[in-house]
Structures are given as structure tokens and as C-alpha cells.
Design a protein around this motif. Structure first.
Motif, PDB file in Angstrom:
ATOM      1  N   GLY A  29       0.809  -1.220   0.000  1.00  0.00           N
ATOM      2  CA  GLY A  29       0.000   0.000   0.000  1.00  0.00           C
ATOM      3  C   GLY A  29       0.833   1.257   0.000  1.00  0.00           C
ATOM      4  N   TYR A  30       0.431   2.245   0.827  1.00  0.00           N
ATOM      5  CA  TYR A  30       1.072   3.560   0.874  1.00  0.00           C
ATOM      6  C   TYR A  30       1.402   3.924   2.316  1.00  0.00           C
ATOM      7  CZ  TYR A  30      -0.484   4.339  -3.940  1.00  0.00           C
ATOM      8  OH  TYR A  30      -0.668   4.240  -5.292  1.00  0.00           O
ATOM      9  N   ARG A  31       2.335   4.864   2.490  1.00  0.00           N
ATOM     10  CA  ARG A  31       2.653   5.393   3.823  1.00  0.00           C
ATOM     11  C   ARG A  31       2.555   6.910   3.777  1.00  0.00           C
ATOM     12  NH1 ARG A  31       7.869   3.513   2.761  1.00  0.00           N
ATOM     13  NH2 ARG A  31       9.110   5.128   1.788  1.00  0.00           N
ATOM     14  N   VAL A  32       2.230   7.518   4.908  1.00  0.00           N
ATOM     15  CA  VAL A  32       2.126   8.969   5.025  1.00  0.00           C
ATOM     16  C   VAL A  32       3.541   9.549   5.067  1.00  0.00           C
ATOM     17  CG1 VAL A  32       1.355  10.875   6.485  1.00  0.00           C
ATOM     18  CG2 VAL A  32      -0.077   8.837   6.240  1.00  0.00           C
ATOM     19  N   GLU A  33       3.790  10.538   4.221  1.00  0.00           N
ATOM     20  CA  GLU A  33       5.077  11.228   4.192  1.00  0.00           C
ATOM     21  C   GLU A  33       4.913  12.624   4.771  1.00  0.00           C
ATOM     22  OE1 GLU A  33       8.103  10.200   3.288  1.00  0.00           O
ATOM     23  OE2 GLU A  33       7.390   8.207   2.710  1.00  0.00           O
ATOM     24  N   GLY A  35       3.785  13.666   7.632  1.00  0.00           N
ATOM     25  CA  GLY A  35       2.711  13.884   8.588  1.00  0.00           C
ATOM     26  C   GLY A  35       1.458  14.486   7.966  1.00  0.00           C
ATOM     27  N   LEU A  36       0.463  14.724   8.803  1.00  0.00           N
ATOM     28  CA  LEU A  36      -0.806  15.299   8.359  1.00  0.00           C
ATOM     29  C   LEU A  36      -0.714  16.818   8.409  1.00  0.00           C
ATOM     30  CD1 LEU A  36      -3.350  13.032  10.276  1.00  0.00           C
ATOM     31  CD2 LEU A  36      -2.452  12.736   7.967  1.00  0.00           C
ATOM     32  N   ARG A  37      -1.288  17.479   7.419  1.00  0.00           N
ATOM     33  CA  ARG A  37      -1.340  18.935   7.379  1.00  0.00           C
ATOM     34  C   ARG A  37      -2.790  19.368   7.619  1.00  0.00           C
ATOM     35  NH1 ARG A  37       1.469  16.918   3.376  1.00  0.00           N
ATOM     36  NH2 ARG A  37      -0.112  17.269   1.766  1.00  0.00           N
ATOM     37  N   THR A  38      -3.006  20.154   8.646  1.00  0.00           N
ATOM     38  CA  THR A  38      -4.347  20.605   9.002  1.00  0.00           C
ATOM     39  C   THR A  38      -4.824  21.672   8.026  1.00  0.00           C
ATOM     40  OG1 THR A  38      -3.876  20.160  11.328  1.00  0.00           O
ATOM     41  CG2 THR A  38      -5.738  21.598  10.864  1.00  0.00           C
ATOM     42  N   THR A  46       0.307  13.578   2.143  1.00  0.00           N
ATOM     43  CA  THR A  46       0.943  13.019   0.955  1.00  0.00           C
ATOM     44  C   THR A  46       1.252  11.561   1.251  1.00  0.00           C
ATOM     45  OG1 THR A  46       1.890  15.154   0.365  1.00  0.00           O
ATOM     46  CG2 THR A  46       2.923  13.203  -0.597  1.00  0.00           C
ATOM     47  N   LEU A  47       0.835  10.664   0.360  1.00  0.00           N
ATOM     48  CA  LEU A  47       1.049   9.234   0.541  1.00  0.00           C
ATOM     49  C   LEU A  47       2.008   8.736  -0.530  1.00  0.00           C
ATOM     50  CD1 LEU A  47      -2.682   8.150   1.026  1.00  0.00           C
ATOM     51  CD2 LEU A  47      -1.056   8.876   2.767  1.00  0.00           C
ATOM     52  N   THR A  48       3.013   7.957  -0.108  1.00  0.00           N
ATOM     53  CA  THR A  48       3.996   7.392  -1.024  1.00  0.00           C
ATOM     54  C   THR A  48       3.819   5.886  -1.072  1.00  0.00           C
ATOM     55  OG1 THR A  48       5.535   9.161  -0.482  1.00  0.00           O
ATOM     56  CG2 THR A  48       6.460   7.219  -1.529  1.00  0.00           C
ATOM     57  N   VAL A  63       0.430  10.071  -4.034  1.00  0.00           N
ATOM     58  CA  VAL A  63      -0.949  10.550  -4.121  1.00  0.00           C
ATOM     59  C   VAL A  63      -1.230  11.513  -2.981  1.00  0.00           C
ATOM     60  CG1 VAL A  63      -1.806   8.503  -5.321  1.00  0.00           C
ATOM     61  CG2 VAL A  63      -1.895   8.588  -2.842  1.00  0.00           C
ATOM     62  N   LEU A  64      -2.273  12.311  -3.148  1.00  0.00           N
ATOM     63  CA  LEU A  64      -2.675  13.277  -2.134  1.00  0.00           C
ATOM     64  C   LEU A  64      -4.000  12.839  -1.532  1.00  0.00           C
ATOM     65  CD1 LEU A  64      -2.240  16.052  -0.734  1.00  0.00           C
ATOM     66  CD2 LEU A  64      -3.574  17.044  -2.608  1.00  0.00           C
TER      67      LEU A  64
END
Length: 111
Positions: A29-33, A35-38, A46-48, A63-64
């Protein structure tokens, strides 16, 4: 772990019927790069893509994820290609949302 196919799906029959027999390993799958932006509506991430076998092919490597807490009962998320604009099917009941994130949510979101 059980038997895993070339496409990454693992098969492991269990006596517990509430546990899925077919699943994807943790490296799929994908991992978060970064962190999360509020945002005012919710958050973005952003997911890689992880280097695992492709299930369908032609995967997008980055992907976003855009998430919106639209109402106390409605959470909307959207996954897009941040580098290439693609056609989105118009729908009379799904309109653009702009405004503040809802409060007193009746759901919980974990990323």
C-alpha cells in the motif's frame, strides 16, 4: 503468515470466522510522508507507495489524501494524483465544500 501470492495477497485460513482469510501484508500500500497537514475543512496528507507487488499495475507512486469533516455525520475523503489532473465524474449531490470543519463529530478518523 500463510501463503502469499505474487501480487501480495496472503491466504491464511483461521478457525475464527471473524478474521479474514485473505489479506495484504503490512508492507503493501502507501505510507504517510511528512505527517498530516491541518486545513480549515480537515486535513491533507501526501502518501507514497510502498515497494510491494502491484495488484492492478500502473500505480501512482505519490498521491494526495484530502479529508473534510463536512458535518457531524459526514466525512469526505478524496485521493488524487497531485501531478496530473484527471477527469472527475460530476454528480448533482456531491458539490464542492468550503467552510470550517464540523464539530461534535459522531465518528472518529484514524490515519
Amino acid at each position: 503468515q500463510g501463503l502469499c501470492t505474487l501480487r501480495g495477497c496472503c491466504w491464511s485460513p483461521q478457525s475464527d470466522t471473524s478474521v479474514p482469510w485473505c489479506f495484504f501484508s503490512a508492507n503493501h500500500g502507501y505510507r504517510v510522508e511528512g505527517g498530516l497537514r491541518t486545513t480549515t475543512e480537515g486535513f491533507q496528507a501526501t502518501l507514497t507507495r510502498l515497494s510491494s507487488p502491484s495488484l492492478f499495475g500502473n500505480d501512482i507512486n505519490t498521491v494526495l489524501l484530502t479529508a473534510q469533516y463536512q458535518t457531524p455525520n459526514r466525512f469526505r475523503f478524496k485521493i488524487t494524483d497531485p501531478t496530473t489532473q484527471r477527469f472527475e465524474v460530476p454528480h448533482e449531490h456531491v458539490r464542492s465544500f468550503s467552510g470550517q470543519a464540523a464539530s461534535n463529530l459522531k465518528y472518529k478518523v484514524n490515519v
